[in-house]
Design an enzyme around this catalytic site. Structure first.
Site, PDB file in Angstrom:
ATOM      1  N   LYS A 156       3.535  -6.793   4.270  1.00 40.51           N
ATOM      2  CA  LYS A 156       3.288  -5.407   3.859  1.00 40.51           C
ATOM      3  C   LYS A 156       2.854  -4.654   5.100  1.00 40.51           C
ATOM      4  O   LYS A 156       2.270  -5.217   6.037  1.00 40.51           O
ATOM      5  CB  LYS A 156       2.212  -5.349   2.780  1.00 40.51           C
ATOM      6  CG  LYS A 156       0.791  -5.240   3.301  1.00 40.51           C
ATOM      7  CD  LYS A 156       0.314  -3.813   3.378  1.00 40.51           C
ATOM      8  CE  LYS A 156      -0.717  -3.645   4.498  1.00 40.51           C
ATOM      9  NZ  LYS A 156      -1.045  -2.228   4.711  1.00 40.51           N
ATOM     10  N   THR A 167       0.871  -1.187   0.000  1.00 47.54           N
ATOM     11  CA  THR A 167       0.000   0.000   0.000  1.00 47.54           C
ATOM     12  C   THR A 167       0.908   1.237   0.000  1.00 47.54           C
ATOM     13  O   THR A 167       1.357   1.657  -1.057  1.00 47.54           O
ATOM     14  CB  THR A 167      -0.950   0.007   1.220  1.00 47.54           C
ATOM     15  OG1 THR A 167      -0.200  -0.212   2.406  1.00 47.54           O
ATOM     16  CG2 THR A 167      -1.996  -1.081   1.069  1.00 47.54           C
ATOM     17  N   SER A 215      -5.859   7.155   3.640  1.00 46.50           N
ATOM     18  CA  SER A 215      -5.235   5.848   3.531  1.00 46.50           C
ATOM     19  C   SER A 215      -5.726   4.999   4.682  1.00 46.50           C
ATOM     20  O   SER A 215      -6.365   5.477   5.592  1.00 46.50           O
ATOM     21  CB  SER A 215      -3.713   5.954   3.542  1.00 46.50           C
ATOM     22  OG  SER A 215      -3.271   6.522   4.753  1.00 46.50           O
ATOM     23  N   THR A 239       0.024  -8.515  13.333  1.00 47.69           N
ATOM     24  CA  THR A 239       0.129  -7.163  12.788  1.00 47.69           C
ATOM     25  C   THR A 239       0.279  -7.233  11.286  1.00 47.69           C
ATOM     26  O   THR A 239       0.889  -8.162  10.761  1.00 47.69           O
ATOM     27  CB  THR A 239       1.316  -6.410  13.391  1.00 47.69           C
ATOM     28  OG1 THR A 239       1.289  -5.083  12.896  1.00 47.69           O
ATOM     29  CG2 THR A 239       2.633  -7.051  13.011  1.00 47.69           C
TER      30      THR A 239
END
Lengths: 383, 383
Positions: A168, A146, A383, A179
């Protein structure tokens, strides 16, 4: 060195058209067996994205044939329609691979609160299955990015087996249990229970101790898939060590690529009464904006470290604590020690040592500084 | 309108030479009686500055003749020598005013970990006592400023009595019990127990709900002094209401002057199962850097609000929550509602309404956005 390095895995990463930019946005990893064992840990955020709600059910029987991941949208807080999109994506993978949709994990990442287009995802799945390859790991690693600036992959080899991984994550880096999006693969012959034990032991001391910006994601998932294709049953301790090594490498890569960061800060807490105390103390400092801004300014402001520790429940005497920065002890027994200008904070790698003198436990928390670029990246666009 | 507005108080604010800039840095407020009752609440940070350790003892008998405050240094983590400096300062006030040093409160604010010069402080006390005046409140309010851009004062009148106040604070704004340095004075005839009850009721819903940057100070103290000079015994409820009004005004002034902020954000949580739940939810959002950066960017990113709520223990169903920003409901029942571009976040005053639909309790947390200027102010120099 990625998820297709171990035997028994194919992968693909393609541009399905989810991202307006046209960048790769859909990854597929398939376990060709002979074993299809899996374990996963999920975000402990109570606001869970639809793919998390789906994947938590899929993992229950420890049998996973494939995992499909998209960037360009988190599919979180998108209601029953959003859950249906996740379900349709898994069904499309199941049909294309001739496996049960109930053996297909789904991960999504991107903006919260936007609906994904099921038709785009299903078409993307068809494209991805048509280009699956034993060399597709690097493409897959690129397709899950991302705000990441680089793909993150890792590989550790054992005695006749190996573990590969991709990850990522650049923001919302503060784990509760797992996470970010992480996929690990191994050709070792390990059952689901063995994978689960190793994965939880590994994430507890790696991803769970990365706290870049204190913000816990709604979509975090770490998955470990085992094909058994090497035919080797590994020593359990060696296997856990290898999983931990892969997770540590990926966690450090996530820290190094955190949004806007100019320092990678390792906060090492020693002399704690318990490991929980050490983690609590390290995390309190990692989440203190004034400390993080000071490090950005190359200012060894140890008072902000102590002020942060003072907010914890950890066992310590404020007037027994020592604090060192990059090897220079600036605070001894709660009083000023070496002068501040003896500390050089210009290197990106920053080490803060906190000696509590309350016991023998230790923990290291990885974090980043608070910079103009962090504010810019997280205010200039959604985002 | 300041601490000398009520009858029975003299004050002074002078430049003692603690600050290198030569700006005012020492304030003194004296209660001329006939009553010398007092109450105080202190930071709940376990790393307490020397003046806090001193003042916690002074307040025990509810008798306070004077309070001396310095900016230019926090006298925190300065060890036994630092405590001696606090003690000498109180002794100097006691000698100059012919009162017991044990009836003199001391407050300090500024950089943690620097020793203050006792000679400078004692000389400053002598200067201050020589210029004490019933008009000195505004000078005192200016002398306690650190990174504040304006002095903060307030005045509320009751039936024959009044309450005045001054406050300082622009960073490390996150209370545990009290927050920042605040001195309130009243000429109402109230004993120490009555002052304590009113002060705790007031701070609980004002300063305790201001959380600008999540960083709790080591030096916070809110003090209420009563002279009884009006001769009027106030109604207890009216008195508590007036103390609360003064505290609310000062809390809002602190929020409006927070370091680098471009938005004053009120996070109103309604429909909570308990007031504690409402506070926890509001505070989780107030401390979320991604949410705070989004508001700076005028981006109504409600997904970050829900991701923050999901980290709490509060009773709520993520798929029942409504979120509105500046009057526009952008999330209904955990799904997208009005389009983001219907929200105007350009005004400095920002209202975020979170409807939990779990009960009838409510709380409002005041916070600020995360800006380039915040990072700059807290990285460019030590404070």
């Amino acid at each position: 060195m990625s998820v297709t390095s171990p035997l028994g895995f194919d992968a693909a990463g393609i541009a399905a058209g989810i991202k307006a930019s046209g960048a790769p946005d859909l990854a597929l990893v398939v376990n060709r067996g002979p074993r299809q064992a899996a374990a996963a840990v999920f975000t402990s955020n109570r606001a869970k994205a639809n793919p998390i709600l789906w994947s938590e059910k899929v993992i229950l029987d420890g049998q996973v044939a494939a995992i499909v991941l998209n960037s360009g949208g988190a599919n979180c807080f998108t209601g029953p329609r959003g859950f249906q999109v996740t379900h349709q994506t898994a069904e499309a993978v199941g049909e294309a691979l001739d496996v049960s949709a109930g053996d297909v994990l789904v991960c999504s990442t991107g903006l919260i609160g936007d609906q994904l287009d099921a038709d785009v995802l299903v078409a993307g799945v068809h494209t991805a299955t048509s280009v699956l390859s034993a060399d597709g790991g690097d493409d897959a690693a690129r397709a899950i990015m991302t705000t990441d600036s680089v793909p993150k992959t890792a590989l550790v080899s054992g005695d006749g087996w190996s573990i590969g991984g991709m990850a990522k994550g650049a923001g919302m880096l503060a784990p509760g249990l797992a996470t970010m999006l992480v996929v690990l693969t191994t050709d070792a012959d390990v059952d689901a229970a063995g994978l689960d034990t190793a994965l939880r032991a590994a994430t507890r001391v790696t991803f769970d101790r990365l706290d870049s910006d204190g913000c816990m994601s709604t979509n975090d998932q770490v998955t470990l898939l085992a094909s058994g294709a090497s035919g080797v049953v590994p020593d359990a301790a060696a296997f856990t060590d290898a999983v931990t090594a892969v997770c540590r490498s990926l966690a450090e890569q996530l820290q190094a690529d955190a949004e806007g960061a100019s320092h990678n800060i390792a906060i090492e807490v020693v002399g704690a009464a318990s490991e929980d105390d050490a983690v609590e103390v390290g995390r309190s400092v990692a989440r203190n904006n004034l400390f993080k801004a000071a490090i950005f300014g190359n200012d060894p402001n140890w008072g902000r470290v102590l002020a942060a520790i003072g907010t914890t429940e950890a066992e310590f005497d404020p007037y027994a604590v020592d604090v060192s920065m990059n090897g220079v002890r600036v605070c001894h027994a709660g009083e000023p020690d070496a002068p501040r200008d003896a500390v050089d904070l210009t290197p990106r790698a920053t080490h803060v040592l906190i000696e509590l003198h309350s016991g023998d436990a230790t923990a290291t928390i990885l974090t980043n500084d608070l910079t103009h670029d962090y504010v810019h990246e997280n205010s200039a666009y959604s985002s």
